[in-house]
Design a protein around this motif. Structure first.
Motif, PDB file in Angstrom:
ATOM      1  N   PRO A  83      58.936  32.904  46.636  1.00  0.00           N
ATOM      2  CA  PRO A  83      57.554  32.423  46.509  1.00  0.00           C
ATOM      3  C   PRO A  83      56.729  33.361  45.634  1.00  0.00           C
ATOM      4  O   PRO A  83      57.055  34.539  45.468  1.00  0.00           O
ATOM      5  CB  PRO A  83      57.045  32.417  47.945  1.00  0.00           C
ATOM      6  N   VAL A  84      55.678  32.818  45.070  1.00  0.00           N
ATOM      7  CA  VAL A  84      54.798  33.568  44.177  1.00  0.00           C
ATOM      8  C   VAL A  84      53.540  33.955  44.944  1.00  0.00           C
ATOM      9  O   VAL A  84      52.990  33.144  45.688  1.00  0.00           O
ATOM     10  CB  VAL A  84      54.414  32.695  42.958  1.00  0.00           C
ATOM     11  N   MET A  85      53.086  35.201  44.755  1.00  0.00           N
ATOM     12  CA  MET A  85      51.828  35.636  45.345  1.00  0.00           C
ATOM     13  C   MET A  85      50.864  35.944  44.211  1.00  0.00           C
ATOM     14  O   MET A  85      51.211  36.661  43.275  1.00  0.00           O
ATOM     15  CB  MET A  85      52.004  36.881  46.205  1.00  0.00           C
ATOM     16  N   ALA A  86      49.678  35.385  44.299  1.00  0.00           N
ATOM     17  CA  ALA A  86      48.628  35.655  43.313  1.00  0.00           C
ATOM     18  C   ALA A  86      47.417  36.208  44.051  1.00  0.00           C
ATOM     19  O   ALA A  86      47.010  35.671  45.075  1.00  0.00           O
ATOM     20  CB  ALA A  86      48.248  34.395  42.559  1.00  0.00           C
ATOM     21  N   ILE A  87      46.872  37.286  43.547  1.00  0.00           N
ATOM     22  CA  ILE A  87      45.637  37.865  44.080  1.00  0.00           C
ATOM     23  C   ILE A  87      44.637  37.865  42.936  1.00  0.00           C
ATOM     24  O   ILE A  87      44.941  38.305  41.829  1.00  0.00           O
ATOM     25  CB  ILE A  87      45.850  39.298  44.606  1.00  0.00           C
ATOM     26  N   PHE A  88      43.438  37.377  43.215  1.00  0.00           N
ATOM     27  CA  PHE A  88      42.408  37.351  42.187  1.00  0.00           C
ATOM     28  C   PHE A  88      41.036  37.470  42.826  1.00  0.00           C
ATOM     29  O   PHE A  88      40.885  37.377  44.042  1.00  0.00           O
ATOM     30  CB  PHE A  88      42.508  36.079  41.329  1.00  0.00           C
ATOM     31  N   GLY A  89      40.042  37.690  41.996  1.00  0.00           N
ATOM     32  CA  GLY A  89      38.672  37.828  42.464  1.00  0.00           C
ATOM     33  C   GLY A  89      37.813  36.672  41.997  1.00  0.00           C
ATOM     34  O   GLY A  89      38.064  36.067  40.963  1.00  0.00           O
ATOM     35  N   LEU A  90      36.798  36.383  42.790  1.00  0.00           N
ATOM     36  CA  LEU A  90      35.775  35.423  42.412  1.00  0.00           C
ATOM     37  C   LEU A  90      34.443  36.160  42.375  1.00  0.00           C
ATOM     38  O   LEU A  90      34.075  36.837  43.341  1.00  0.00           O
ATOM     39  CB  LEU A  90      35.715  34.264  43.422  1.00  0.00           C
ATOM     40  N   ARG A  91      33.730  36.042  41.279  1.00  0.00           N
ATOM     41  CA  ARG A  91      32.501  36.810  41.075  1.00  0.00           C
ATOM     42  C   ARG A  91      31.418  36.393  42.070  1.00  0.00           C
ATOM     43  O   ARG A  91      31.089  35.239  42.201  1.00  0.00           O
ATOM     44  CB  ARG A  91      31.977  36.606  39.666  1.00  0.00           C
ATOM     45  N   ARG A  92      30.871  37.402  42.767  1.00  0.00           N
ATOM     46  CA  ARG A  92      29.767  37.165  43.702  1.00  0.00           C
ATOM     47  C   ARG A  92      28.415  37.350  43.038  1.00  0.00           C
ATOM     48  O   ARG A  92      27.460  36.726  43.416  1.00  0.00           O
ATOM     49  CB  ARG A  92      29.842  38.142  44.867  1.00  0.00           C
ATOM     50  N   GLY A  93      28.336  38.220  42.105  1.00  0.00           N
ATOM     51  CA  GLY A  93      27.067  38.517  41.456  1.00  0.00           C
ATOM     52  C   GLY A  93      27.193  39.792  40.659  1.00  0.00           C
ATOM     53  O   GLY A  93      28.246  40.429  40.643  1.00  0.00           O
ATOM     54  N   PHE A  94      26.118  40.188  40.005  1.00  0.00           N
ATOM     55  CA  PHE A  94      26.175  41.340  39.116  1.00  0.00           C
ATOM     56  C   PHE A  94      26.443  42.635  39.874  1.00  0.00           C
ATOM     57  O   PHE A  94      27.268  43.442  39.462  1.00  0.00           O
ATOM     58  CB  PHE A  94      24.874  41.448  38.324  1.00  0.00           C
ATOM     59  N   LEU A  95      25.785  42.858  40.979  1.00  0.00           N
ATOM     60  CA  LEU A  95      25.912  44.130  41.695  1.00  0.00           C
ATOM     61  C   LEU A  95      26.846  44.065  42.902  1.00  0.00           C
ATOM     62  O   LEU A  95      27.123  45.080  43.522  1.00  0.00           O
ATOM     63  CB  LEU A  95      24.534  44.612  42.153  1.00  0.00           C
ATOM     64  N   ARG A  96      27.328  42.901  43.256  1.00  0.00           N
ATOM     65  CA  ARG A  96      28.194  42.763  44.427  1.00  0.00           C
ATOM     66  C   ARG A  96      29.652  42.696  44.008  1.00  0.00           C
ATOM     67  O   ARG A  96      29.986  42.199  42.942  1.00  0.00           O
ATOM     68  CB  ARG A  96      27.819  41.510  45.197  1.00  0.00           C
ATOM     69  N   ASN A  97      30.521  43.196  44.882  1.00  0.00           N
ATOM     70  CA  ASN A  97      31.963  43.150  44.621  1.00  0.00           C
ATOM     71  C   ASN A  97      32.474  41.717  44.648  1.00  0.00           C
ATOM     72  O   ASN A  97      31.904  40.847  45.293  1.00  0.00           O
ATOM     73  CB  ASN A  97      32.718  43.966  45.674  1.00  0.00           C
ATOM     74  N   ASP A  98      33.588  41.505  43.971  1.00  0.00           N
ATOM     75  CA  ASP A  98      34.232  40.194  43.963  1.00  0.00           C
ATOM     76  C   ASP A  98      34.721  39.830  45.362  1.00  0.00           C
ATOM     77  O   ASP A  98      35.036  40.694  46.170  1.00  0.00           O
ATOM     78  CB  ASP A  98      35.460  40.190  43.047  1.00  0.00           C
ATOM     79  N   ARG A  99      34.780  38.536  45.621  1.00  0.00           N
ATOM     80  CA  ARG A  99      35.476  38.037  46.804  1.00  0.00           C
ATOM     81  C   ARG A  99      36.932  37.923  46.397  1.00  0.00           C
ATOM     82  O   ARG A  99      37.262  37.310  45.390  1.00  0.00           O
ATOM     83  CB  ARG A  99      34.920  36.673  47.191  1.00  0.00           C
ATOM     84  N   ARG A 100      37.830  38.548  47.156  1.00  0.00           N
ATOM     85  CA  ARG A 100      39.251  38.561  46.814  1.00  0.00           C
ATOM     86  C   ARG A 100      39.962  37.405  47.513  1.00  0.00           C
ATOM     87  O   ARG A 100      39.681  37.095  48.669  1.00  0.00           O
ATOM     88  CB  ARG A 100      39.899  39.880  47.219  1.00  0.00           C
ATOM     89  N   VAL A 101      40.881  36.782  46.806  1.00  0.00           N
ATOM     90  CA  VAL A 101      41.647  35.661  47.336  1.00  0.00           C
ATOM     91  C   VAL A 101      43.131  35.972  47.134  1.00  0.00           C
ATOM     92  O   VAL A 101      43.541  36.393  46.058  1.00  0.00           O
ATOM     93  CB  VAL A 101      41.284  34.348  46.604  1.00  0.00           C
TER      94      VAL A 101
END
Length: 124
Positions: A83-101
């Motif tokens: 199986p393949v595992m992908a980890i990526f971020g989704l932008r929350r805003g300029f000063l906030r960290n990404d939400r990781r998926v």
């Protein structure tokens, strides 16, 4: 080249600039991942977008859906293919960290992605 040929060439060149880009059409059809999406919404969007995609096209597809900082690994398991595992971020805003998926995706012997088996989210 006659004047008429030159005019026809210039007109066709101008029309070619206005033609739609096929890559843009693919990006338009893909659902956009949002930081506010629930795990279930992310799973549905990823399932519809990744079914049948070749493994080497996973990163471009995810990035056109809004993912950032994409990491892809093949899991070490006894099952073939792995199986393949992908980890990526989704932008929350300029000063906030990404939400990781983190997403686990099945893959067939032809290296085409199959069903999304697990989606998890966590803060960076």
């Amino acid at each position: 080249m006659t004047r008429r040929d030159h005019l026809a060439f210039m007109l066709s060149a101008c029309l070619a600039l206005l033609a739609p880009n096929p890559g843009d059409a693919m990006a338009d059809r893909l659902p956009q991942l949002a930081v506010t999406d629930s795990v279930e919404e992310l799973e549905v969007k990823l399932q519809s977008a990744l079914a049948g995609v070749a493994l080497d096209q996973l990163e471009p597809v995810l990035s056109s859906m809004g993912a950032r900082n994409i990491g892809i690994t093949l899991e070490d398991t006894l099952s073939e293919p792995a199986p393949v595992m992908a980890i990526f971020g989704l932008r929350r805003g300029f000063l906030r960290n990404d939400r990781r998926v983190q997403v686990f995706i099945g893959m067939d012997a032809a290296r085409r992605l199959g069903p999304v088996t697990s989606v998890e989210t966590f803060a960076k």
